[in-house]
Design an enzyme around this catalytic site. Structure first.
Site, PDB file in Angstrom:
ATOM      1  N   ASP A 148       0.939  -1.099   0.080  1.00 34.92           N
ATOM      2  CA  ASP A 148      -0.038   0.022   0.128  1.00 34.92           C
ATOM      3  C   ASP A 148       0.938   1.279   0.035  1.00 34.92           C
ATOM      4  OD1 ASP A 148      -3.104   0.864   0.558  1.00 34.92           O
ATOM      5  OD2 ASP A 148      -1.776   2.140   1.365  1.00 34.92           O
ATOM      6  N   ALA A 176      -4.949   2.363  -0.625  1.00 38.62           N
ATOM      7  CA  ALA A 176      -4.552   1.774  -1.958  1.00 38.62           C
ATOM      8  C   ALA A 176      -5.322   0.190  -1.832  1.00 38.62           C
ATOM      9  CB  ALA A 176      -3.353   1.291  -2.163  1.00 38.62           C
ATOM     10  N   ASP A 177      -4.991  -0.631  -0.802  1.00 35.15           N
ATOM     11  CA  ASP A 177      -5.708  -1.997  -0.475  1.00 35.15           C
ATOM     12  C   ASP A 177      -7.066  -1.997  -0.529  1.00 35.15           C
ATOM     13  OD1 ASP A 177      -3.449  -3.633  -0.366  1.00 35.15           O
ATOM     14  OD2 ASP A 177      -3.044  -2.853   1.536  1.00 35.15           O
ATOM     15  N   MET A 178      -7.703  -0.932   0.027  1.00 33.46           N
ATOM     16  CA  MET A 178      -9.218  -0.967   0.372  1.00 33.46           C
ATOM     17  C   MET A 178     -10.096  -0.473  -0.895  1.00 33.46           C
ATOM     18  SD  MET A 178      -9.709   0.098   4.363  1.00 33.46           S
ATOM     19  CE  MET A 178      -8.328   1.434   4.528  1.00 33.46           C
TER      20      MET A 178
END
Length: 387
Positions: A148, A176-178
């Protein structure tokens, strides 16, 4: 199996096989689980998902990190060694019965395991196959770690927060991940709708970088159509690099206050501030003179406590809010009314966490089951699917 307050849940009856770990893929399967899908999380025997040992501070629940519990509630755990031929064959038989597969291995790994899209669609032509990478499946960044903070660093996002003199400021969350997980869910749901019409599955792909670029679509469009001008963060209390005064965060006598979009002359008249003629005549000057205007507002707001400013601003329809911490948020009746917390049971210990951020037919989906232990459901799943 998870128990939901919504009956029937929108995705009830769908089987998701989740091969992912860390955050982006598991976030996607969490959202599908919240909507009623059954999620079987495939983990390595023993250690399981590496997120089990990825601690936020030093807090753990039953030997696993709180992050793991937050992102994997309501799922079942099937322990398989994907390098073992028998376990891989068992997984292939499970995939043949599934509706959705999610994976976020580095490019090339899933092909070496024989579980890539081309192989899986031959096993199950109706499968919707979701894949998340760091920067796409090929190209000069494809082999870089899909993490991320590193994706934020490459995306330009860090130049949008903080003040003009600050270093690049990363978001304090794994955005970024979510956002990649949320983007994948959109694609998976679209794939399921198409499958309902045509009977055909499909491949859904996204990446951390794609999600972060899309997150910036407004400001990046401005940059692309404004001669490539770089973001200009305000000198102090900046909240948006492209918005004019008064937009930002201000220190009051006893706390902090946020002010959103508002005509500068109207706000200045209410606060008793001097107003230049150009500010009344040219709204464009509210950006050009942003730092000067914000300094005037900041000096005046510092004179009085938050409650007094709220009492002045809200009846006048000034867009404002106190800057609250988690204790203030959690104790407020406005938060309680939303019902955004839930208690999970059945794990190593009970866990309080957030609930799904949406409502279906007026009801918020709730899962009562905590995150699983590694391989907790292996025997039952093997028996049910004949693995």
């Amino acid at each position: 199996m998870p128990m939901f307050d919504t009956d029937p849940a929108p995705l009830a009856g769908l089987l998701v096989v989740d091969l992912s770990q860390f955050l982006a893929g598991p976030y996607a399967s969490l959202r599908l689980m919240d909507l009623g899908a059954r999620v079987i999380k495939v983990e390595r025997p023993g250690a399981g998902d590496l997120t089990r040992s990825l601690y936020l501070t030093d807090t753990e629940i039953g030997g696993d990190s709180t992050l793991f519990h937050a992102i994997n509630r309501g799922k079942e755990s099937l322990a398989l060694d994907l390098k073992d031929a028998d376990d891989r064959d068992a997984l292939i038989r499970l995939i043949a019965r599934a509706d959705v597969v999610i994976q976020n291995f580095r490019p090339g790994v899933i092909e070496r395991l024989g579980l890539d899209w081309d192989r899986v669609r031959r096993i199950n032509p109706r499968i919707v196959y979701g894949s998340i990478s760091g920067y796409g499946e090929d190209g000069p960044w494809a082999d870089r770690p899909g993490q991320d903070l590193l994706a934020q660093a490459r995306s330009g996002l860090m130049w949008l927060s903080g003040d003009a003199g600050d270093a690049p400021v990363p978001m304090g969350l794994a955005v970024a991940d979510m956002f990649a997980g949320a983007t994948l869910v959109q694609g998976i749901l679209a794939g399921l709708v198409r499958r309902g019409v045509t009977g055909r599955g499909g491949l859904i792909q996204t990446s951390l970088l794609e999600a972060l670029v899309d997150l910036q679509f407004e400001v990046l469009t401005t940059h692309l159509n404004d001669g490539g001008r770089r973001p200009a963060r305000a000198a102090h209390g900046s909240a948006h690099a492209y918005l004019s005064a008064p937009y930002g965060v201000y220190r009051a006598a006893d706390g902090w206050l946020a002010l959103a979009m508002m005509p500068v002359p109207r706000l200045a008249d209410l606060m008793g501030l001097p107003v230049q003629d150009r500010w009344r005549e040219d709204p464009g000057s509210w950006f050009a003179d942003r730092d000067q205007i914000r300094a005037l507002i900041a000096d005046r707001i510092a004179e009085r406590p938050v409650a007094e400013w709220m009492a002045l601003f809200e009846p006048a329809d000034i867009w404002t809010a106190p800057v609250m911490g988690w204790p203030e948020l959690l104790a407020h009746p406005g938060f309680a009314r939303l019902g955004l917390l839930q208690d999970l049971h059945g794990g190593a210990r009970d866990v309080t966490t957030t609930a799904a951020p949406l409502r279906v037919d007026g009801i918020r989906p709730r899962c009562r089951t905590a995150s699983p232990r590694v391989g907790q459901h292996s025997a039952a799943i093997r028996a049910e699917f004949g693995l």
